[in-house]
Write a protein that holds these residues in place. Sequence first.
Motif, PDB file in Angstrom:
ATOM      1  N   TRP A 126      -2.243  -0.998  -3.687  1.00  0.00           N
ATOM      2  CA  TRP A 126      -3.175   0.121  -3.807  1.00  0.00           C
ATOM      3  C   TRP A 126      -2.505   1.411  -3.374  1.00  0.00           C
ATOM      4  O   TRP A 126      -1.717   1.417  -2.437  1.00  0.00           O
TER       5      TRP A 126
ATOM      6  N   LEU B 257       0.851  -1.188   0.000  1.00  0.00           N
ATOM      7  CA  LEU B 257       0.000   0.000   0.000  1.00  0.00           C
ATOM      8  C   LEU B 257       0.885   1.236   0.000  1.00  0.00           C
ATOM      9  O   LEU B 257       1.961   1.229   0.605  1.00  0.00           O
TER      10      LEU B 257
ATOM     11  N   VAL C 240      -3.322   5.427  -2.246  1.00  0.00           N
ATOM     12  CA  VAL C 240      -4.376   6.290  -1.709  1.00  0.00           C
ATOM     13  C   VAL C 240      -3.838   7.716  -1.605  1.00  0.00           C
ATOM     14  O   VAL C 240      -2.741   7.931  -1.069  1.00  0.00           O
TER      15      VAL C 240
ATOM     16  N   LEU D  69     -10.765   0.414  -1.902  1.00  0.00           N
ATOM     17  CA  LEU D  69      -9.765  -0.260  -1.072  1.00  0.00           C
ATOM     18  C   LEU D  69     -10.285  -1.578  -0.503  1.00  0.00           C
ATOM     19  O   LEU D  69      -9.552  -2.566  -0.446  1.00  0.00           O
TER      20      LEU D  69
END
Length: 184
Positions: free
Chosen positions: A138, A106, A140, A163
């Motif tokens: 991912w 992440l 963000v 997510l």
Amino acid sequence: MATILSVSGSPSRTSRTTRLLRHVDGLLAERGHTVLPFEVRSLPAEALLAADTSHPEIAAALELFERADAVVIGTPVYKAAYSGLLKTLLDVLPQYALAGKAVLPLATGGSTAHVLAVDYALRPVLSSMGAGHITQGWFVLDRHISLREDGSTLIELGTDAQLTPVVEAFALAVERRTEPVLVH
């Protein structure tokens, strides 16, 4: 269920990356997993930079990686790459510290220009460390992670909706890897 190490590679005390990880930790704990939160910044800098694996806190960090069935690695993106703090820890770990483990990468950052850092900067080093299965990572945006008045983390609704399936896919990969094999 599995033991999952959740590693924040952020040097910041008020890290959005760490907030994101603790949110993900909650989702994994809801599925029955034991989550071990770990912040690289908690390690003594001199021992970490010297790669002093005999230092008790560095040795304890190495043990956490060894014990874990799976690892979530979170990092802020600086200069299109993962944090130097995370890099320092990864350099101290044994070459195949992630062997046989499912890993969820992440990243957080201020601009979508950094979205590829997960696949082009972080994923290759995780792969070189023998990760058994690196699930979809991912990215963000920082501005989609905020703090509520009660101190809890708020993930922007649309971001959380994207997510959650990523975390669920990771959890399923972990569960498949840690299921007991029944012999008839």
